[in-house]
Design a protein around this motif. Sequence first.
Motif, mmCIF file in Angstrom:
data_model
loop_
_atom_site.group_PDB
_atom_site.id
_atom_site.type_symbol
_atom_site.label_atom_id
_atom_site.label_comp_id
_atom_site.label_asym_id
_atom_site.label_seq_id
_atom_site.Cartn_x
_atom_site.Cartn_y
_atom_site.Cartn_z
ATOM 1 N N THR A 141 0.827 -1.206 0.000
ATOM 2 C CA THR A 141 0.000 0.000 0.000
ATOM 3 C C THR A 141 0.860 1.255 0.000
ATOM 4 O O THR A 141 0.580 2.219 -0.721
ATOM 5 C CB THR A 141 -0.929 0.016 1.227
ATOM 6 O OG1 THR A 141 -1.753 -1.164 1.220
ATOM 7 C CG2 THR A 141 -1.820 1.246 1.218
ATOM 8 N N ALA A 142 1.928 1.238 0.806
ATOM 9 C CA ALA A 142 2.829 2.395 0.880
ATOM 10 C C ALA A 142 3.493 2.650 -0.472
ATOM 11 O O ALA A 142 3.604 3.799 -0.917
ATOM 12 C CB ALA A 142 3.876 2.174 1.964
ATOM 13 N N ILE A 143 3.940 1.575 -1.129
ATOM 14 C CA ILE A 143 4.586 1.727 -2.442
ATOM 15 C C ILE A 143 3.599 2.251 -3.470
ATOM 16 O O ILE A 143 3.918 3.146 -4.265
ATOM 17 C CB ILE A 143 5.193 0.387 -2.899
ATOM 18 C CG1 ILE A 143 6.352 -0.008 -1.983
ATOM 19 C CG2 ILE A 143 5.665 0.475 -4.350
ATOM 20 C CD1 ILE A 143 6.935 -1.370 -2.296
ATOM 21 N N PHE A 144 2.372 1.712 -3.446
ATOM 22 C CA PHE A 144 1.359 2.159 -4.401
ATOM 23 C C PHE A 144 1.026 3.630 -4.189
ATOM 24 O O PHE A 144 0.923 4.406 -5.152
ATOM 25 C CB PHE A 144 0.097 1.312 -4.274
ATOM 26 C CG PHE A 144 -0.990 1.704 -5.237
ATOM 27 C CD1 PHE A 144 -0.970 1.261 -6.543
ATOM 28 C CD2 PHE A 144 -2.043 2.539 -4.825
ATOM 29 C CE1 PHE A 144 -1.975 1.626 -7.441
ATOM 30 C CE2 PHE A 144 -3.038 2.904 -5.713
ATOM 31 C CZ PHE A 144 -3.003 2.445 -7.016
ATOM 32 N N ASN A 145 0.856 4.048 -2.946
ATOM 33 C CA ASN A 145 0.534 5.449 -2.663
ATOM 34 C C ASN A 145 1.703 6.380 -2.982
ATOM 35 O O ASN A 145 1.497 7.575 -3.185
ATOM 36 C CB ASN A 145 0.130 5.603 -1.196
ATOM 37 C CG ASN A 145 -1.221 4.981 -0.901
ATOM 38 O OD1 ASN A 145 -2.054 4.829 -1.790
ATOM 39 N ND2 ASN A 145 -1.442 4.603 0.357
ATOM 40 N N ALA A 146 2.912 5.829 -3.012
ATOM 41 C CA ALA A 146 4.103 6.631 -3.326
ATOM 42 C C ALA A 146 4.544 6.422 -4.774
ATOM 43 O O ALA A 146 5.703 6.640 -5.113
ATOM 44 C CB ALA A 146 5.246 6.257 -2.382
ATOM 45 N N ARG A 147 3.621 6.032 -5.655
ATOM 46 C CA ARG A 147 3.995 5.707 -7.039
ATOM 47 C C ARG A 147 4.600 6.896 -7.780
ATOM 48 O O ARG A 147 5.446 6.709 -8.658
ATOM 49 C CB ARG A 147 2.788 5.158 -7.807
ATOM 50 C CG ARG A 147 1.562 6.035 -7.819
ATOM 51 C CD ARG A 147 0.346 5.252 -8.311
ATOM 52 N NE ARG A 147 -0.889 6.041 -8.330
ATOM 53 C CZ ARG A 147 -1.648 6.249 -7.259
ATOM 54 N NH1 ARG A 147 -1.310 5.714 -6.092
ATOM 55 N NH2 ARG A 147 -2.749 6.976 -7.367
ATOM 56 N N HIS A 148 4.189 8.117 -7.428
ATOM 57 C CA HIS A 148 4.786 9.290 -8.061
ATOM 58 C C HIS A 148 6.239 9.471 -7.603
ATOM 59 O O HIS A 148 7.069 9.964 -8.368
ATOM 60 C CB HIS A 148 3.963 10.544 -7.754
ATOM 61 C CG HIS A 148 3.475 10.631 -6.353
ATOM 62 N ND1 HIS A 148 2.373 9.922 -5.899
ATOM 63 C CD2 HIS A 148 3.935 11.330 -5.287
ATOM 64 C CE1 HIS A 148 2.160 10.191 -4.630
ATOM 65 N NE2 HIS A 148 3.109 11.034 -4.222
ATOM 66 N N TRP A 149 6.547 9.065 -6.384
ATOM 67 C CA TRP A 149 7.932 9.108 -5.918
ATOM 68 C C TRP A 149 8.746 7.980 -6.537
ATOM 69 O O TRP A 149 9.956 8.123 -6.767
ATOM 70 C CB TRP A 149 7.985 9.032 -4.392
ATOM 71 C CG TRP A 149 7.332 10.206 -3.717
ATOM 72 C CD1 TRP A 149 6.166 10.218 -3.019
ATOM 73 C CD2 TRP A 149 7.810 11.557 -3.710
ATOM 74 N NE1 TRP A 149 5.876 11.478 -2.574
ATOM 75 C CE2 TRP A 149 6.873 12.330 -2.976
ATOM 76 C CE3 TRP A 149 8.926 12.185 -4.250
ATOM 77 C CZ2 TRP A 149 7.027 13.697 -2.780
ATOM 78 C CZ3 TRP A 149 9.087 13.551 -4.052
ATOM 79 C CH2 TRP A 149 8.148 14.294 -3.323
ATOM 80 N N VAL A 150 8.110 6.855 -6.812
ATOM 81 C CA VAL A 150 8.784 5.759 -7.520
ATOM 82 C C VAL A 150 9.155 6.215 -8.929
ATOM 83 O O VAL A 150 10.251 5.928 -9.426
ATOM 84 C CB VAL A 150 7.891 4.503 -7.573
ATOM 85 C CG1 VAL A 150 8.506 3.424 -8.461
ATOM 86 C CG2 VAL A 150 7.662 3.955 -6.168
#
Length: 342
Positions: A294-303
């Motif tokens: 969930t954290a990675i998905f919500n931070a997809r713009h940072w990815v």
Amino acid sequence: MLAASAAATAVYLLLTAVALLSVVCPPLRALASHGKTRVSQNASKGEEGTLARRLWHFMVHGLTVSKRRFADFYAVGIVAILATVFATIASDASESGSAVVLLSNRQWLPTLLILAHLIRRYCECRWIQQSGASSRMHLAGYLLGIVHYLCLPFVVVPPSPHPLACTDDLESDGICNIDSGTDGVQYTTTDALTTIVCIYFQYQQHRHHVILANLRGEKSKTAYSLPVGSWFEYVSCPHYLSEIAIYVTFALLLDNAQHAAGNDNDSRDWIAQQTVKVASWLGLSGEKCIDVATAIFNARHWVLLLWVATNLAISARRTHLWYHENIVAYPRSRKRLIPFVW
């Protein structure tokens, strides 16, 4: 849309890992290099020898396309974003039954800025930047660039406003009321300042692309000269620095819009379901993986920013090394990407 966004995030994580691996893996480095940094000093080797050696030589040095095809990346990005935007708007209109969609989502601001960025880069590649006939990039790198811009809309284009609440009877003008938790689009001072910074770095990148283009006149389309002036006095790749800064502003705007929208329980539930399935298949504990996923998905713009910054930093390192090896008296005080630092 959720599945596509999750897939795009996974692709950017994979591309980042491959880019880092290319630093220590010569074959990957050969595939990733383009233009003047393409491995050419050993291009003649391998033309003779065993069949395997000749095949490898062809795969590394033969499967290339002109660097002029860079314009394709931005054309694909423009079409992909516009198609996704129209599909999202059509979906909103279909769900609400309205003829007009009320776009009360702050995430549209970075979407429009990214679209403007892609249009500018396409115009620069077509009418400003001059790549010689010998300037090539590997087919693998070309295809990865296409993949990047195909995935971009699923990170930057906002989903349907959520929650979507329509009254039983539509308004007299045919517009469905969207309950976005705010009274229309409410931009902040941070949004305004970030947009100004984005436009500033857009201008700086264009400015430095013009400087590079002016180095290569009609009589020297195959020659590379020492770039001077403006930020070139401090770093070898100010156009890469500007690109990273542009994506930083995109990430900040997307992050602000996401926090303004609040928690999306539907997204979290979907991610939890998919994470449990994958974890079960891998024999892992699903509960422990849900928060991470969930954290990675919500931070997809940072990815996305991580991938862009990693890729451009590696390219800046190679370009800087090429300048030192091929241009006499290259300024030793000039850094790779970050003034006075690196």
